[in-house]
Motif scaffolding. Structure first.
Motif, PDB file in Angstrom:
ATOM      1  N   HIS A   1       0.837  -1.206   0.000  1.00  0.00           N
ATOM      2  CA  HIS A   1       0.000   0.000   0.000  1.00  0.00           C
ATOM      3  C   HIS A   1       0.872   1.256   0.000  1.00  0.00           C
ATOM      4  O   HIS A   1       1.772   1.411   0.808  1.00  0.00           O
ATOM      5  CB  HIS A   1      -0.913   0.002   1.222  1.00  0.00           C
ATOM      6  N   ASP A   2       0.620   2.123  -0.964  1.00  0.00           N
ATOM      7  CA  ASP A   2       1.313   3.401  -1.095  1.00  0.00           C
ATOM      8  C   ASP A   2       2.777   3.276  -1.525  1.00  0.00           C
ATOM      9  O   ASP A   2       3.505   4.270  -1.535  1.00  0.00           O
ATOM     10  CB  ASP A   2       1.235   4.212   0.199  1.00  0.00           C
TER      11      ASP A   2
ATOM     12  N   SER B   1       3.701  -2.059 -12.787  1.00  0.00           N
ATOM     13  CA  SER B   1       2.733  -3.083 -13.191  1.00  0.00           C
ATOM     14  C   SER B   1       3.264  -3.872 -14.376  1.00  0.00           C
ATOM     15  O   SER B   1       4.074  -3.377 -15.162  1.00  0.00           O
ATOM     16  CB  SER B   1       1.383  -2.454 -13.528  1.00  0.00           C
TER      17      SER B   1
ATOM     18  N   ASP C   1      -3.823  -7.521  -9.294  1.00  0.00           N
ATOM     19  CA  ASP C   1      -4.794  -6.473  -8.964  1.00  0.00           C
ATOM     20  C   ASP C   1      -5.938  -7.026  -8.129  1.00  0.00           C
ATOM     21  O   ASP C   1      -6.405  -6.376  -7.181  1.00  0.00           O
ATOM     22  CB  ASP C   1      -5.359  -5.841 -10.241  1.00  0.00           C
TER      23      ASP C   1
ATOM     24  N   LEU D   1      -4.758  -7.475  -4.567  1.00  0.00           N
ATOM     25  CA  LEU D   1      -4.568  -6.181  -3.893  1.00  0.00           C
ATOM     26  C   LEU D   1      -5.904  -5.513  -3.587  1.00  0.00           C
ATOM     27  O   LEU D   1      -6.100  -4.943  -2.503  1.00  0.00           O
ATOM     28  CB  LEU D   1      -3.703  -5.270  -4.765  1.00  0.00           C
ATOM     29  N   THR D   2      -6.824  -5.582  -4.540  1.00  0.00           N
ATOM     30  CA  THR D   2      -8.130  -4.959  -4.336  1.00  0.00           C
ATOM     31  C   THR D   2      -8.873  -5.618  -3.187  1.00  0.00           C
ATOM     32  O   THR D   2      -9.508  -4.944  -2.365  1.00  0.00           O
ATOM     33  CB  THR D   2      -8.973  -5.054  -5.624  1.00  0.00           C
TER      34      THR D   2
ATOM     35  N   SER E   1      -7.719  -4.249  -0.086  1.00  0.00           N
ATOM     36  CA  SER E   1      -7.793  -2.773  -0.023  1.00  0.00           C
ATOM     37  C   SER E   1      -6.409  -2.140  -0.029  1.00  0.00           C
ATOM     38  O   SER E   1      -6.183  -1.106   0.609  1.00  0.00           O
ATOM     39  CB  SER E   1      -8.582  -2.325   1.215  1.00  0.00           C
TER      40      SER E   1
ATOM     41  N   ARG F   1      -3.460  -0.296  -2.148  1.00  0.00           N
ATOM     42  CA  ARG F   1      -3.344   0.500  -3.369  1.00  0.00           C
ATOM     43  C   ARG F   1      -1.922   1.044  -3.511  1.00  0.00           C
ATOM     44  O   ARG F   1      -1.606   2.117  -2.989  1.00  0.00           O
ATOM     45  CB  ARG F   1      -4.354   1.648  -3.358  1.00  0.00           C
TER      46      ARG F   1
ATOM     47  N   ARG G   1       1.272   2.823  -5.538  1.00  0.00           N
ATOM     48  CA  ARG G   1       1.348   3.909  -6.513  1.00  0.00           C
ATOM     49  C   ARG G   1       1.990   3.368  -7.789  1.00  0.00           C
ATOM     50  O   ARG G   1       3.171   3.036  -7.803  1.00  0.00           O
ATOM     51  CB  ARG G   1       2.203   5.070  -5.977  1.00  0.00           C
ATOM     52  N   GLU G   2       1.214   3.289  -8.839  1.00  0.00           N
ATOM     53  CA  GLU G   2       1.738   2.763 -10.105  1.00  0.00           C
ATOM     54  C   GLU G   2       2.559   3.843 -10.805  1.00  0.00           C
ATOM     55  O   GLU G   2       2.020   4.814 -11.323  1.00  0.00           O
ATOM     56  CB  GLU G   2       0.597   2.289 -11.007  1.00  0.00           C
TER      57      GLU G   2
END
Length: 301
Positions: free
Chosen positions: A186-187, A192, A204, A207-208, A211, A213, A215-216
Protein backbone atom coordinates in the motif's frame (compact mmCIF):
# COMPACT_ATOMS: atom_id res chain seq x y z
CA UNK A 1 -2.92 -3.31 -57.25
CA UNK A 2 -0.44 -5.60 -58.90
CA UNK A 3 2.58 -7.22 -57.32
CA UNK A 4 4.93 -4.47 -58.56
CA UNK A 5 2.78 -1.78 -56.91
CA UNK A 6 2.77 -3.65 -53.59
CA UNK A 7 6.50 -4.29 -53.82
CA UNK A 8 7.18 -0.58 -54.30
CA UNK A 9 4.71 0.39 -51.57
CA UNK A 10 6.44 -1.98 -49.15
CA UNK A 11 9.85 -0.56 -50.07
CA UNK A 12 8.63 3.02 -49.47
CA UNK A 13 7.22 2.05 -46.07
CA UNK A 14 10.50 0.39 -45.12
CA UNK A 15 12.83 3.12 -46.36
CA UNK A 16 10.64 6.17 -45.74
CA UNK A 17 11.06 7.70 -49.18
CA UNK A 18 10.55 7.17 -52.90
CA UNK A 19 14.27 7.71 -53.46
CA UNK A 20 15.20 5.05 -50.91
CA UNK A 21 12.65 2.62 -52.32
CA UNK A 22 13.89 3.18 -55.86
CA UNK A 23 17.46 2.51 -54.75
CA UNK A 24 16.38 -0.63 -52.89
CA UNK A 25 14.54 -2.00 -55.92
CA UNK A 26 17.05 -0.87 -58.54
CA UNK A 27 14.63 1.58 -60.18
CA UNK A 28 14.94 5.20 -61.22
CA UNK A 29 13.35 7.77 -58.93
CA UNK A 30 11.00 9.12 -61.62
CA UNK A 31 9.95 5.57 -62.51
CA UNK A 32 9.23 4.78 -58.87
CA UNK A 33 7.21 7.99 -58.44
CA UNK A 34 5.14 7.19 -61.51
CA UNK A 35 4.52 3.62 -60.34
CA UNK A 36 3.51 4.80 -56.86
CA UNK A 37 1.07 7.32 -58.30
CA UNK A 38 -0.50 4.52 -60.36
CA UNK A 39 -0.71 2.34 -57.26
CA UNK A 40 -2.56 5.04 -55.34
CA UNK A 41 -4.87 5.52 -58.30
CA UNK A 42 -5.70 1.82 -58.31
CA UNK A 43 -6.31 1.87 -54.55
CA UNK A 44 -8.76 4.74 -54.86
CA UNK A 45 -7.35 6.53 -51.83
CA UNK A 46 -4.05 8.25 -50.95
CA UNK A 47 -1.40 6.15 -49.26
CA UNK A 48 0.84 9.01 -48.19
CA UNK A 49 0.61 12.64 -47.19
CA UNK A 50 3.34 14.87 -48.61
CA UNK A 51 4.70 17.13 -45.85
CA UNK A 52 7.83 19.21 -46.56
CA UNK A 53 9.11 16.71 -49.13
CA UNK A 54 8.49 13.82 -46.74
CA UNK A 55 6.06 10.95 -47.20
CA UNK A 56 3.84 10.36 -44.16
CA UNK A 57 1.83 7.09 -44.34
CA UNK A 58 -1.91 7.43 -43.87
CA UNK A 59 -3.77 5.18 -41.46
CA UNK A 60 -5.02 3.12 -44.40
CA UNK A 61 -1.46 2.73 -45.65
CA UNK A 62 -0.37 1.41 -42.25
CA UNK A 63 -3.15 -1.16 -42.31
CA UNK A 64 -2.29 -2.14 -45.89
CA UNK A 65 1.38 -2.48 -44.99
CA UNK A 66 0.62 -4.97 -42.22
CA UNK A 67 -1.25 -7.20 -44.64
CA UNK A 68 1.26 -6.72 -47.46
CA UNK A 69 4.09 -7.61 -45.09
CA UNK A 70 2.36 -10.88 -44.24
CA UNK A 71 1.99 -11.60 -47.95
CA UNK A 72 5.64 -10.91 -48.76
CA UNK A 73 6.93 -12.74 -45.70
CA UNK A 74 4.78 -15.69 -46.76
CA UNK A 75 6.22 -15.58 -50.26
CA UNK A 76 9.74 -15.38 -48.86
CA UNK A 77 9.01 -18.42 -46.70
CA UNK A 78 7.76 -20.32 -49.76
CA UNK A 79 10.92 -19.43 -51.68
CA UNK A 80 13.06 -20.65 -48.79
CA UNK A 81 11.01 -23.86 -48.62
CA UNK A 82 11.51 -24.43 -52.36
CA UNK A 83 15.25 -23.95 -51.88
CA UNK A 84 15.31 -26.44 -49.00
CA UNK A 85 13.35 -28.96 -51.07
CA UNK A 86 15.72 -28.41 -54.00
CA UNK A 87 18.66 -29.17 -51.74
CA UNK A 88 16.73 -31.98 -50.00
CA UNK A 89 17.03 -30.03 -46.73
CA UNK A 90 15.20 -30.81 -43.46
CA UNK A 91 11.72 -29.69 -42.49
CA UNK A 92 11.42 -26.31 -40.78
CA UNK A 93 9.62 -25.81 -37.46
CA UNK A 94 8.46 -22.26 -36.73
CA UNK A 95 8.04 -21.26 -33.09
CA UNK A 96 6.32 -18.07 -31.91
CA UNK A 97 7.01 -17.14 -28.30
CA UNK A 98 6.68 -14.23 -25.94
CA UNK A 99 10.14 -12.63 -25.50
CA UNK A 100 10.79 -13.94 -21.99
CA UNK A 101 10.22 -17.55 -23.02
CA UNK A 102 12.33 -17.09 -26.16
CA UNK A 103 15.18 -15.64 -24.12
CA UNK A 104 15.09 -17.63 -20.90
CA UNK A 105 13.55 -21.01 -21.68
CA UNK A 106 13.85 -21.96 -25.34
CA UNK A 107 17.66 -21.94 -25.74
CA UNK A 108 18.30 -25.00 -23.56
CA UNK A 109 15.06 -26.71 -24.60
CA UNK A 110 15.87 -26.19 -28.27
CA UNK A 111 19.41 -27.50 -27.85
CA UNK A 112 18.12 -30.75 -26.33
CA UNK A 113 15.29 -31.03 -28.86
CA UNK A 114 17.36 -30.39 -32.00
CA UNK A 115 19.78 -33.11 -30.96
CA UNK A 116 16.96 -35.64 -31.36
CA UNK A 117 14.98 -34.42 -34.42
CA UNK A 118 15.73 -33.73 -38.09
CA UNK A 119 14.42 -30.21 -38.53
CA UNK A 120 15.47 -26.58 -38.71
CA UNK A 121 14.23 -24.21 -36.03
CA UNK A 122 12.96 -20.68 -36.61
CA UNK A 123 11.95 -18.61 -33.58
CA UNK A 124 10.03 -15.34 -33.72
CA UNK A 125 8.94 -13.23 -30.74
CA UNK A 126 5.54 -11.63 -30.29
CA UNK A 127 3.29 -10.50 -27.45
CA UNK A 128 0.63 -13.00 -26.32
CA UNK A 129 -1.88 -11.80 -28.93
CA UNK A 130 0.76 -12.00 -31.63
CA UNK A 131 1.70 -15.55 -30.65
CA UNK A 132 -1.93 -16.63 -30.93
CA UNK A 133 -2.29 -14.84 -34.28
CA UNK A 134 0.83 -16.54 -35.64
CA UNK A 135 -0.50 -19.97 -34.68
CA UNK A 136 -4.09 -19.46 -35.88
CA UNK A 137 -2.90 -18.06 -39.22
CA UNK A 138 -0.59 -21.10 -39.60
CA UNK A 139 2.47 -18.85 -39.69
CA UNK A 140 3.84 -20.73 -36.67
CA UNK A 141 3.71 -24.45 -35.94
CA UNK A 142 3.70 -23.92 -32.18
CA UNK A 143 3.42 -20.98 -29.78
CA UNK A 144 4.64 -20.50 -26.23
CA UNK A 145 2.76 -17.98 -24.13
CA UNK A 146 1.30 -17.26 -20.70
CA UNK A 147 -2.25 -17.46 -19.31
CA UNK A 148 -3.82 -18.78 -22.50
CA UNK A 149 -7.60 -18.52 -22.82
CA UNK A 150 -9.36 -21.35 -24.66
CA UNK A 151 -9.74 -20.54 -28.38
CA UNK A 152 -11.74 -22.59 -30.95
CA UNK A 153 -9.49 -24.74 -33.11
CA UNK A 154 -6.42 -24.16 -30.96
CA UNK A 155 -5.08 -26.87 -28.71
CA UNK A 156 -3.18 -25.93 -25.59
CA UNK A 157 -1.13 -27.61 -22.90
CA UNK A 158 -0.03 -26.23 -19.56
CA UNK A 159 3.73 -26.69 -19.41
CA UNK A 160 4.36 -25.54 -15.87
CA UNK A 161 3.34 -23.06 -13.19
CA UNK A 162 5.80 -20.73 -11.51
CA UNK A 163 5.19 -18.84 -8.30
CA UNK A 164 5.16 -15.06 -8.66
CA UNK A 165 7.31 -13.28 -6.12
CA UNK A 166 7.73 -9.67 -5.13
CA UNK A 167 10.84 -8.23 -6.81
CA UNK A 168 12.75 -5.17 -5.65
CA UNK A 169 16.19 -3.58 -5.49
CA UNK A 170 18.36 -5.10 -2.77
CA UNK A 171 18.39 -1.80 -0.85
CA UNK A 172 14.60 -1.44 -0.73
CA UNK A 173 13.16 -1.20 2.83
CA UNK A 174 10.85 -4.18 2.20
CA UNK A 175 13.85 -6.35 1.31
CA UNK A 176 14.32 -6.84 5.06
CA UNK A 177 11.09 -8.84 5.17
CA UNK A 178 10.98 -12.55 4.30
CA UNK A 179 7.31 -12.47 3.27
CA UNK A 180 5.47 -9.61 1.56
CA UNK A 181 1.72 -9.16 1.96
CA UNK A 182 -0.71 -6.89 0.08
CA UNK A 183 -0.72 -4.45 3.01
CA UNK A 184 3.05 -3.98 2.60
CA UNK A 185 2.50 -2.71 -0.95
CA UNK A 186 0.00 0.00 0.00
CA UNK A 187 1.31 3.40 -1.10
CA UNK A 188 4.58 1.89 -2.38
CA UNK A 189 5.95 2.77 -5.83
CA UNK A 190 4.90 -0.05 -8.11
CA UNK A 191 5.69 -1.26 -11.65
CA UNK A 192 2.73 -3.08 -13.19
CA UNK A 193 3.18 -5.96 -15.60
CA UNK A 194 1.03 -7.32 -18.43
CA UNK A 195 -2.68 -6.72 -18.07
CA UNK A 196 -3.13 -7.90 -21.66
CA UNK A 197 -1.83 -11.36 -20.77
CA UNK A 198 -3.60 -11.45 -17.41
CA UNK A 199 -0.66 -11.48 -14.97
CA UNK A 200 -1.30 -8.02 -13.54
CA UNK A 201 -5.05 -8.70 -13.33
CA UNK A 202 -4.38 -11.58 -10.93
CA UNK A 203 -2.26 -9.31 -8.77
CA UNK A 204 -4.79 -6.47 -8.96
CA UNK A 205 -7.52 -8.83 -7.74
CA UNK A 206 -5.45 -9.80 -4.69
CA UNK A 207 -4.57 -6.18 -3.89
CA UNK A 208 -8.13 -4.96 -4.34
CA UNK A 209 -9.48 -7.67 -2.04
CA UNK A 210 -7.02 -6.50 0.63
CA UNK A 211 -7.79 -2.77 -0.02
CA UNK A 212 -4.11 -2.24 -0.85
CA UNK A 213 -3.34 0.50 -3.37
CA UNK A 214 0.29 0.86 -4.47
CA UNK A 215 1.35 3.91 -6.51
CA UNK A 216 1.74 2.76 -10.10
CA UNK A 217 4.77 4.67 -11.41
CA UNK A 218 5.28 2.63 -14.58
CA UNK A 219 3.73 -0.12 -16.67
CA UNK A 220 6.01 -2.68 -18.33
CA UNK A 221 4.13 -5.58 -19.94
CA UNK A 222 7.41 -7.42 -20.51
CA UNK A 223 7.98 -9.00 -17.08
CA UNK A 224 11.72 -9.33 -17.55
CA UNK A 225 11.80 -5.57 -18.23
CA UNK A 226 9.72 -4.85 -15.13
CA UNK A 227 12.26 -6.82 -13.09
CA UNK A 228 15.04 -4.68 -14.57
CA UNK A 229 13.12 -1.53 -13.59
CA UNK A 230 12.73 -2.82 -10.05
CA UNK A 231 16.46 -3.56 -9.93
CA UNK A 232 17.10 0.06 -10.97
CA UNK A 233 15.07 1.27 -7.98
CA UNK A 234 11.89 2.45 -9.72
CA UNK A 235 9.70 0.45 -7.39
CA UNK A 236 8.35 -3.00 -6.61
CA UNK A 237 7.05 -5.48 -9.17
CA UNK A 238 6.29 -9.19 -9.56
CA UNK A 239 8.56 -11.73 -11.24
CA UNK A 240 9.34 -15.43 -11.10
CA UNK A 241 12.27 -17.80 -11.48
CA UNK A 242 12.37 -17.25 -15.25
CA UNK A 243 11.74 -13.52 -15.63
CA UNK A 244 14.01 -12.57 -12.70
CA UNK A 245 16.98 -14.76 -13.64
CA UNK A 246 19.09 -12.15 -15.51
CA UNK A 247 18.97 -9.76 -12.54
CA UNK A 248 18.64 -12.04 -9.52
CA UNK A 249 21.72 -11.72 -7.35
CA UNK A 250 22.79 -8.71 -9.44
CA UNK A 251 21.00 -6.06 -7.40
CA UNK A 252 17.54 -7.64 -7.53
CA UNK A 253 16.04 -9.62 -4.68
CA UNK A 254 12.87 -11.71 -4.56
CA UNK A 255 10.60 -12.14 -1.58
CA UNK A 256 7.77 -14.62 -1.13
CA UNK A 257 4.34 -13.05 -1.58
CA UNK A 258 1.28 -14.19 0.33
CA UNK A 259 -1.33 -15.10 -0.76
CA UNK A 260 0.17 -17.16 -3.56
CA UNK A 261 -0.03 -15.91 -7.16
CA UNK A 262 0.99 -18.16 -10.05
CA UNK A 263 2.27 -17.54 -13.58
CA UNK A 264 1.08 -20.21 -16.03
CA UNK A 265 3.09 -21.16 -19.13
CA UNK A 266 1.31 -22.75 -22.09
CA UNK A 267 2.12 -24.29 -25.45
CA UNK A 268 -0.47 -23.76 -28.21
CA UNK A 269 -0.86 -25.30 -31.66
CA UNK A 270 -3.52 -26.13 -34.22
CA UNK A 271 -5.20 -29.51 -34.14
CA UNK A 272 -4.18 -31.75 -37.04
CA UNK A 273 -0.77 -30.14 -37.50
CA UNK A 274 1.51 -32.15 -39.82
CA UNK A 275 4.28 -31.53 -37.28
CA UNK A 276 2.42 -33.17 -34.40
CA UNK A 277 5.38 -35.36 -33.44
CA UNK A 278 7.87 -32.46 -33.44
CA UNK A 279 5.43 -30.29 -31.49
CA UNK A 280 4.98 -32.84 -28.72
CA UNK A 281 8.71 -33.54 -28.43
CA UNK A 282 9.46 -29.80 -28.25
CA UNK A 283 6.82 -29.37 -25.54
CA UNK A 284 8.41 -32.21 -23.59
CA UNK A 285 11.90 -30.69 -23.94
CA UNK A 286 10.57 -27.28 -22.88
CA UNK A 287 8.82 -28.73 -19.83
CA UNK A 288 12.00 -30.57 -18.81
CA UNK A 289 14.04 -27.38 -19.15
CA UNK A 290 11.55 -25.33 -17.14
CA UNK A 291 11.23 -27.84 -14.33
CA UNK A 292 15.02 -28.10 -14.07
CA UNK A 293 15.24 -24.31 -13.84
CA UNK A 294 12.60 -24.18 -11.11
CA UNK A 295 14.31 -26.91 -9.10
CA UNK A 296 17.73 -25.28 -9.33
CA UNK A 297 16.57 -21.70 -8.79
CA UNK A 298 18.26 -20.26 -5.74
CA UNK A 299 15.42 -17.95 -4.76
CA UNK A 300 15.20 -15.73 -1.70
CA UNK A 301 11.78 -17.15 -0.82
Amino acid sequence: MKHQHLELFRAVMRTGSITGAARLLGMTQPGASKLMAKGEELCGFPLFSRVQNRLIPTERATRLFREAERLFVGMEEINRLVERLRCDGPMRTVVAAIPMIAQEILPQAAADWLAAVDTQLFVTTRDAGGVLAMVTSRNADIGFTMSFRRTPGVRSQLITRSRAMCAMAEGHPLAAKSVITPADLHDEDFISISRHEGQQQRIDDVLTKASARPREVAEMPLIIGAAAMARAGLGLTFADAFSARPWHGQGLVLRRFEPKVWFDYHAIWLAGSPQASNIQSLIAATRTSMIARLQSFDGDA
